[in-house]
Design a protein around this motif. Sequence first.
Motif, PDB file in Angstrom:
ATOM      1  N   ASN A 255       0.832  -1.200   0.000  1.00 28.62           N
ATOM      2  CA  ASN A 255       0.000   0.000   0.000  1.00 28.62           C
ATOM      3  C   ASN A 255       0.870   1.256   0.000  1.00 28.62           C
ATOM      4  N   ALA A 256       1.906   1.271   0.821  1.00 26.73           N
ATOM      5  CA  ALA A 256       2.805   2.425   0.873  1.00 26.73           C
ATOM      6  C   ALA A 256       3.541   2.586  -0.460  1.00 26.73           C
ATOM      7  N   PHE A 257       3.970   1.483  -1.046  1.00 26.71           N
ATOM      8  CA  PHE A 257       4.674   1.508  -2.329  1.00 26.71           C
ATOM      9  C   PHE A 257       3.740   2.019  -3.422  1.00 26.71           C
ATOM     10  N   SER A 258       2.506   1.552  -3.395  1.00 21.51           N
ATOM     11  CA  SER A 258       1.511   1.976  -4.381  1.00 21.51           C
ATOM     12  C   SER A 258       1.261   3.482  -4.279  1.00 21.51           C
ATOM     13  N   GLN A 259       1.148   4.003  -3.064  1.00 21.75           N
ATOM     14  CA  GLN A 259       0.924   5.430  -2.870  1.00 21.75           C
ATOM     15  C   GLN A 259       2.119   6.236  -3.352  1.00 21.75           C
ATOM     16  N   GLU A 260       3.326   5.689  -3.207  1.00 21.36           N
ATOM     17  CA  GLU A 260       4.531   6.379  -3.674  1.00 21.36           C
ATOM     18  C   GLU A 260       4.558   6.453  -5.194  1.00 21.36           C
ATOM     19  N   LEU A 261       4.160   5.377  -5.854  1.00 27.42           N
ATOM     20  CA  LEU A 261       4.193   5.349  -7.316  1.00 27.42           C
ATOM     21  C   LEU A 261       3.005   6.056  -7.953  1.00 27.42           C
ATOM     22  N   ASN A 262       1.852   5.972  -7.344  1.00 24.55           N
ATOM     23  CA  ASN A 262       0.653   6.583  -7.903  1.00 24.55           C
ATOM     24  C   ASN A 262       0.503   7.994  -7.366  1.00 24.55           C
ATOM     25  N   ARG A 263       0.936   8.925  -8.160  1.00 23.94           N
ATOM     26  CA  ARG A 263       0.900  10.337  -7.787  1.00 23.94           C
ATOM     27  C   ARG A 263      -0.354  11.001  -8.345  1.00 23.94           C
ATOM     28  N   PRO A 264      -0.783  12.116  -7.756  1.00 22.98           N
ATOM     29  CA  PRO A 264      -1.913  12.848  -8.340  1.00 22.98           C
ATOM     30  C   PRO A 264      -1.552  13.300  -9.750  1.00 22.98           C
ATOM     31  N   ILE A 265      -2.477  13.091 -10.667  1.00 22.93           N
ATOM     32  CA  ILE A 265      -2.246  13.452 -12.057  1.00 22.93           C
ATOM     33  C   ILE A 265      -3.165  14.592 -12.458  1.00 22.93           C
ATOM     34  N   GLU A 266      -2.563  15.623 -13.028  1.00 22.12           N
ATOM     35  CA  GLU A 266      -3.265  16.717 -13.698  1.00 22.12           C
ATOM     36  C   GLU A 266      -2.659  16.781 -15.082  1.00 22.12           C
ATOM     37  N   PHE A 267      -3.449  17.144 -16.060  1.00 18.49           N
ATOM     38  CA  PHE A 267      -2.910  17.285 -17.408  1.00 18.49           C
ATOM     39  C   PHE A 267      -3.718  18.333 -18.151  1.00 18.49           C
ATOM     40  N   TYR A 268      -3.015  19.200 -18.881  1.00 18.07           N
ATOM     41  CA  TYR A 268      -3.642  20.256 -19.658  1.00 18.07           C
ATOM     42  C   TYR A 268      -3.119  20.184 -21.088  1.00 18.07           C
TER      43      TYR A 268
ATOM     44  N   ASN B  26      12.681  15.545 -11.311  1.00 16.51           N
ATOM     45  CA  ASN B  26      12.122  16.588 -12.169  1.00 16.51           C
ATOM     46  C   ASN B  26      11.119  16.002 -13.141  1.00 16.51           C
ATOM     47  N   GLY B  27      10.224  15.157 -12.635  1.00 19.77           N
ATOM     48  CA  GLY B  27       9.201  14.536 -13.465  1.00 19.77           C
ATOM     49  C   GLY B  27       8.287  15.579 -14.084  1.00 19.77           C
ATOM     50  N   PHE B  28       7.351  15.121 -14.859  1.00 19.00           N
ATOM     51  CA  PHE B  28       6.458  16.024 -15.564  1.00 19.00           C
ATOM     52  C   PHE B  28       5.674  16.886 -14.585  1.00 19.00           C
ATOM     53  N   ARG B  29       5.653  18.173 -14.850  1.00 19.36           N
ATOM     54  CA  ARG B  29       4.902  19.130 -14.044  1.00 19.36           C
ATOM     55  C   ARG B  29       3.893  19.826 -14.952  1.00 19.36           C
ATOM     56  N   PRO B  30       2.597  19.542 -14.789  1.00 18.89           N
ATOM     57  CA  PRO B  30       1.596  20.175 -15.647  1.00 18.89           C
ATOM     58  C   PRO B  30       1.478  21.667 -15.361  1.00 18.89           C
ATOM     59  N   ASP B  31       1.122  22.426 -16.397  1.00 16.78           N
ATOM     60  CA  ASP B  31       0.964  23.863 -16.244  1.00 16.78           C
ATOM     61  C   ASP B  31      -0.287  24.297 -17.011  1.00 16.78           C
ATOM     62  N   ARG B  32      -1.298  24.703 -16.284  1.00 15.51           N
ATOM     63  CA  ARG B  32      -2.564  25.140 -16.871  1.00 15.51           C
ATOM     64  C   ARG B  32      -2.347  26.264 -17.890  1.00 15.51           C
ATOM     65  N   ASN B  33      -1.344  27.112 -17.649  1.00 12.08           N
ATOM     66  CA  ASN B  33      -1.083  28.258 -18.519  1.00 12.08           C
ATOM     67  C   ASN B  33      -0.197  27.918 -19.719  1.00 12.08           C
ATOM     68  N   SER B  34       0.298  26.702 -19.753  1.00  8.75           N
ATOM     69  CA  SER B  34       1.144  26.278 -20.863  1.00  8.75           C
ATOM     70  C   SER B  34       0.793  24.827 -21.220  1.00  8.75           C
ATOM     71  N   PRO B  35      -0.394  24.625 -21.825  1.00  9.91           N
ATOM     72  CA  PRO B  35      -0.822  23.257 -22.132  1.00  9.91           C
ATOM     73  C   PRO B  35       0.059  22.597 -23.192  1.00  9.91           C
ATOM     74  N   ILE B  36       0.091  21.273 -23.158  1.00  9.77           N
ATOM     75  CA  ILE B  36       0.815  20.500 -24.167  1.00  9.77           C
ATOM     76  C   ILE B  36       0.025  20.599 -25.474  1.00  9.77           C
ATOM     77  N   VAL B  37       0.712  20.905 -26.571  1.00 11.85           N
ATOM     78  CA  VAL B  37       0.052  21.124 -27.855  1.00 11.85           C
ATOM     79  C   VAL B  37       0.051  19.836 -28.685  1.00 11.85           C
ATOM     80  N   PHE B  38      -1.117  19.525 -29.235  1.00 12.59           N
ATOM     81  CA  PHE B  38      -1.325  18.394 -30.133  1.00 12.59           C
ATOM     82  C   PHE B  38      -1.734  18.969 -31.483  1.00 12.59           C
ATOM     83  N   THR B  39      -0.995  18.627 -32.537  1.00  9.50           N
ATOM     84  CA  THR B  39      -1.251  19.201 -33.854  1.00  9.50           C
ATOM     85  C   THR B  39      -1.850  18.169 -34.794  1.00  9.50           C
TER      86      THR B  39
END
Length: 139
Positions: free
Chosen positions: A25-38, A115-128
């Motif tokens: 359970n502790a290991f799972s909580q360490e690996l499963n982080r809150p995810i936000e994506f923009y 320095n894993g991925f850090r989402p930024d609401r003001n700078s969304p990832i662009v899909f073309t």
Amino acid sequence: MEELARQRGVPLTTLTQQLVAEFSNAFSQELNRPIEFYGKAVDESGLPLKGATATIRCLIFPEKQFTTNVSTDGNGLFAIQNIAGQALVASVRKEDYEEVPGTNEHHFVYYGVPNGFRPDRNSPIVFTLRKKAPDQKRE
């Protein structure tokens, strides 16, 4: 371990199972982080694509996966929040459009790296996406 089992008043096998469950359970909580994506869907000219479908696939420890689709708004924007996981794969599609190689599927790791991925609401990832030629369109 035997002494700890005696102190807790449980058989050694039960204590072992409890400790493994607590560790897992502790290991799972360490690996499963809150995810936000923009994200933002645009055409080859950089104009926003309203009504495109973003497919979000979250990898959740251990060996689970959560997939959802989100529509883009009038500004081509979409977001996902309140999910816990270790990584995310996102792609976008829209009828009468095709992928621009290298710009439409992105992979992000949310755990394990300082320095894993850090989402930024003001700078969304662009899909073309690129408008299909008339002879490529579905009928």
